[in-house]
Design an enzyme around this catalytic site. Sequence first.
Site, PDB file in Angstrom:
ATOM      1  N   GLY C 222       0.811  -1.218   0.000  1.00 30.88           N
ATOM      2  CA  GLY C 222       0.000   0.000   0.000  1.00 30.88           C
ATOM      3  C   GLY C 222       0.835   1.253   0.000  1.00 30.88           C
ATOM      4  O   GLY C 222       2.020   1.237  -0.329  1.00 30.88           O
ATOM      5  N   LEU C 248      -3.898  -5.348  -5.213  1.00 31.74           N
ATOM      6  CA  LEU C 248      -2.812  -4.377  -5.029  1.00 31.74           C
ATOM      7  C   LEU C 248      -1.595  -4.976  -4.304  1.00 31.74           C
ATOM      8  O   LEU C 248      -1.730  -5.506  -3.202  1.00 31.74           O
ATOM      9  CB  LEU C 248      -3.334  -3.166  -4.240  1.00 31.74           C
ATOM     10  CG  LEU C 248      -2.325  -2.022  -4.071  1.00 31.74           C
ATOM     11  CD1 LEU C 248      -2.007  -1.372  -5.405  1.00 31.74           C
ATOM     12  CD2 LEU C 248      -2.836  -1.000  -3.070  1.00 31.74           C
ATOM     13  N   ASP C 249      -0.422  -4.858  -4.923  1.00 31.77           N
ATOM     14  CA  ASP C 249       0.845  -5.265  -4.298  1.00 31.77           C
ATOM     15  C   ASP C 249       0.886  -6.735  -3.906  1.00 31.77           C
ATOM     16  O   ASP C 249       1.650  -7.134  -3.030  1.00 31.77           O
ATOM     17  CB  ASP C 249       1.159  -4.395  -3.064  1.00 31.77           C
ATOM     18  CG  ASP C 249       1.373  -2.937  -3.434  1.00 31.77           C
ATOM     19  OD1 ASP C 249       1.749  -2.661  -4.591  1.00 31.77           O
ATOM     20  OD2 ASP C 249       1.153  -2.061  -2.583  1.00 31.77           O
ATOM     21  N   ALA C 250       0.048  -7.537  -4.557  1.00 29.80           N
ATOM     22  CA  ALA C 250      -0.024  -8.955  -4.169  1.00 29.80           C
ATOM     23  C   ALA C 250       0.376  -9.900  -5.292  1.00 29.80           C
ATOM     24  O   ALA C 250       0.270 -11.113  -5.154  1.00 29.80           O
ATOM     25  CB  ALA C 250      -1.438  -9.282  -3.689  1.00 29.80           C
TER      26      ALA C 250
END
Lengths: 306, 306, 306, 306
Positions: C222, C248-250
């Site tokens: 995040g 997100l960001d995964a």
Amino acid sequence: MMSTAVSGKLCSANGKSIPDGIADTARLIVSGIDRPRIVSNITGCLSQFGANIIESQQFSTEAHGGLFFLRIEFHVSCLRMILPELELALTYHANAYGLSWRLVPVADVKRMAIMVSREEHALNELLMRWRSGDFLADISMVISNHPHHGKAVESLGIPYHYIPVTPDTKSAAEDKQLELLSGNVDFVVLARYMQILSPRFVERFPYRIINIHHGLLPAFAGANPYRAAKERGVKLIGATAHYVTSELDAGPIIEQDVTRVDHRHGVAELRRRGSHLERSVLATAVSWHVQDRVIVHGNSTITFTN
Amino acid sequence: MMSTAVSGKLCSANGKSIPDGIADTARLIVSGIDRPRIVSNITGCLSQFGANIIESQQFSTEAHGGLFFLRIEFHVSCLRMILPELELALTYHANAYGLSWRLVPVADVKRMAIMVSREEHALNELLMRWRSGDFLADISMVISNHPHHGKAVESLGIPYHYIPVTPDTKSAAEDKQLELLSGNVDFVVLARYMQILSPRFVERFPYRIINIHHGLLPAFAGANPYRAAKERGVKLIGATAHYVTSELDAGPIIEQDVTRVDHRHGVAELRRRGSHLERSVLATAVSWHVQDRVIVHGNSTITFTN
Amino acid sequence: MMSTAVSGKLCSANGKSIPDGIADTARLIVSGIDRPRIVSNITGCLSQFGANIIESQQFSTEAHGGLFFLRIEFHVSCLRMILPELELALTYHANAYGLSWRLVPVADVKRMAIMVSREEHALNELLMRWRSGDFLADISMVISNHPHHGKAVESLGIPYHYIPVTPDTKSAAEDKQLELLSGNVDFVVLARYMQILSPRFVERFPYRIINIHHGLLPAFAGANPYRAAKERGVKLIGATAHYVTSELDAGPIIEQDVTRVDHRHGVAELRRRGSHLERSVLATAVSWHVQDRVIVHGNSTITFTN
Amino acid sequence: MMSTAVSGKLCSANGKSIPDGIADTARLIVSGIDRPRIVSNITGCLSQFGANIIESQQFSTEAHGGLFFLRIEFHVSCLRMILPELELALTYHANAYGLSWRLVPVADVKRMAIMVSREEHALNELLMRWRSGDFLADISMVISNHPHHGKAVESLGIPYHYIPVTPDTKSAAEDKQLELLSGNVDFVVLARYMQILSPRFVERFPYRIINIHHGLLPAFAGANPYRAAKERGVKLIGATAHYVTSELDAGPIIEQDVTRVDHRHGVAELRRRGSHLERSVLATAVSWHVQDRVIVHGNSTITFTN
């Protein structure tokens, strides 16, 4: 205000001869609101006693008016003799500036307890470094919920206490542990001790319990960090030494390190590689703690490393 | 005794706005024979002027009577106004203890020249970090024995001097270089400048020429370090930033770093991987030099890093 | 089944001369259920065409019956001429074993788009490495929601598209971006592009959008990872290059690295130190992707690094 | 041609249970002039026996016609039973291509001897890793020119031979050592053994003596590397594991690593920090050697690491 209980004891540690000059060496740890003249007053005070500064590190959280932290290691002739007077003088300056302080003669060797479960690598590393004189500390005892490290520990002349822990006996086991530790140790090292300590236990040793977590906190807190790391597909695994607080794996971080892994490494191999990291990270953290290089500030640490 | 030429200039650097508070910030570098009371006297002197210490590092070569080195970064109101008086006071203390010292207002931005040959990676890294404000320094000029970096350098508003060098013209070329540099720069960075400077040149900038060597000194001094590394079959290649002295690749080391290589990597690949190391090691060394963090002691350096 | 669209184009890349032998070099990427004889069949097939294996890496998730991944780089005379026949032969073997495969002539240079917001360090690193020939790839365009990188990008002959993004115009901006990218690029690099891409955008480039996250995922996902790192008091900060997925960001992690920090470093300093990490981690990930060294497996990657 | 002496023995190692599946696992090491079809022939041969490839790495020194190196780890049912036939088939292929090869059943546990002088850290690390099952190897004996490690070594059930060495008795001491080693060990580890072995000794174990040098070779060869490192003022110290040849500290390098130091660290502290490096670098090198991951090529090594 912190102060020091100067015992008359001149330390045994691990049977190594005390390094030359240690008897007249001390560390002064100071913290408080930052103000001009603190350093010159403190160092002026030390030099009135003829002290020679060996090492000095300081840190201010802000350019003006933040918090101030100082660690001075100094040598002074006849430390034991002048100590009461020096403490009096420091008290005077500390009061004038509203500072907290702690004076630690290096010869007042800290006493540590090691707590360990089944895995022996972290325990072995600590014992190996202690025997080689890396830590100027006494190991007062090893406590384990497993019996099988006893022979190796006792062969070094260190008492080994086997205290089994089950969900039912956990509270009674902690009673026993606390009884053993109480008054006999200055800090506790959890060298892969896999039981969660109760708040009651933790409160007895505020910022004086060091744990090695086998993950790179804050990632992979809790159980099975290597499995979680494998599942997330990370390219680095890590280990974290931290002070234990009542919140699991959330205390102030002392030291961390990583090693590179890739798709070929299964959970068992991560565990194997991680175990070497855990050993070195924990040993570094213990060595800094022993030398009063770690100061807790909020939920993080100031580490005046060497 | 070292002293400072305080220009009235309040710096342009790279067009970045000067960071807040810089105008009233200075660095004091002190060295000499270690004696009790030095630190308390120096810090006492600073606090009489109302200075607040932002950062302080010191080092003694021995527990008693060795050499002593101190770097203090401090903030004081109206630095420019009090500077003459402060210098007088420091002179007094320094004389009493036989100390060398240097006071550097942070706003007295250092002027650097970059010398470069055909390869552009180190030059580009320095320009990139300078543009992003990493170095609070002016780049007075770039000098090269190759013409082709001119456009890029001049587009940043930096003068570019193309001075070809052949065995026959080397001495005349150095004359030209020295004429350009003389009085216009405080230090020189050799960003992969592949000509050996004459002793006459080096003497004009004692410990003020920084070179990046593409090997892990003292291994692989001289030409073709990557080829030599390949032939020896090393598993790590390195880069070394050092001050230039009259002896080739033998000056005081400022910073070094390594990267892992193996049998698969030919000389060209070592060169490519090494180039990234060279960039970061040189940039770190320049940044420490700019901030007066490097003190030469014999043939090594004390690096008060941040 | 994956297959290759062999264009007749023989690559321009960055104006560098195409490295010798590239025209007759290709990469074969194979995956599927692991079975005996796969490797001997594939390599046997290649050798019937007179191919010489330059590099070969393979990975099986289990000792028996897991998944199998293979990357072979080989040289063969007259690659273009034999390609249809070779593809036919590979199709035959792949069908027999139920394998997926992809054959990539190295001269089929990949086309990348770079998307960037205000901060320029990651963009500059990619441009610098591309100019030095580190990436054998074309940069088809740079897209930014800020106008100010235009001059530098266009001076290298690369089209620059300034497409402002506000909450209201985000969807229309993505339409424009997709129109520019569609059919013109093979993958997209988010070089500190600070807008979250919609699932619709991401689906158009499955595992072909590379993002650099300025934290050590899964920690500090995040916004504001450096602030979060400071607050947690970590002793290492990191950067993570990963493929973008709808979460997100995964997405699958390609590469990560860390650098050491301590109590002295504020958020701005973490950001500065982290920026250098971001540059190198992203550049490494892009270089692996360009060379078909990254294979997605579940939510992680197999990285056949060099 | 290399071949394998397959003993009937199914290994004791350190009392750990043999990992599952080991009995049917073997490693094939192949080298020779590079030619097309080698890999497909070798892997084809293995698959005719129903072998499943677990891990495979290869390396060619040139794109065409250089040297070729291959290491395959495979699993095959009833390894012992098919071994003679498999060896015959490999001989056939190897002869056709002029290859050298070696087939090593993983259950044919290597026997190592450790030689050590006064300092115990490297010895202890090897013993610790061996006990934890990191090395699938037997420790046949420890030989030392000092008596005082005997108790610890013998408590693990490992024979300890104290053989004092003086300039006068050196040759006789080597006679004794060779007598003990002869036929009883597959390789020798010098875990800080501070006597220089005679060429006669070295020739008995060609590329099968691993030494840990406490410097970053080729820098700081010979005696007192830490002192030399201090004098040169390096910012990194290193350790190097290498095969012993008749030229001191000049044999093929297996593994190296470094740790950061600075002006504060005296020779004793370099020695202390270096000792931890020595431990891990030596352990890694031994583990690679045990797994047949190191192939000597000229005066360097191909390391097919995991």
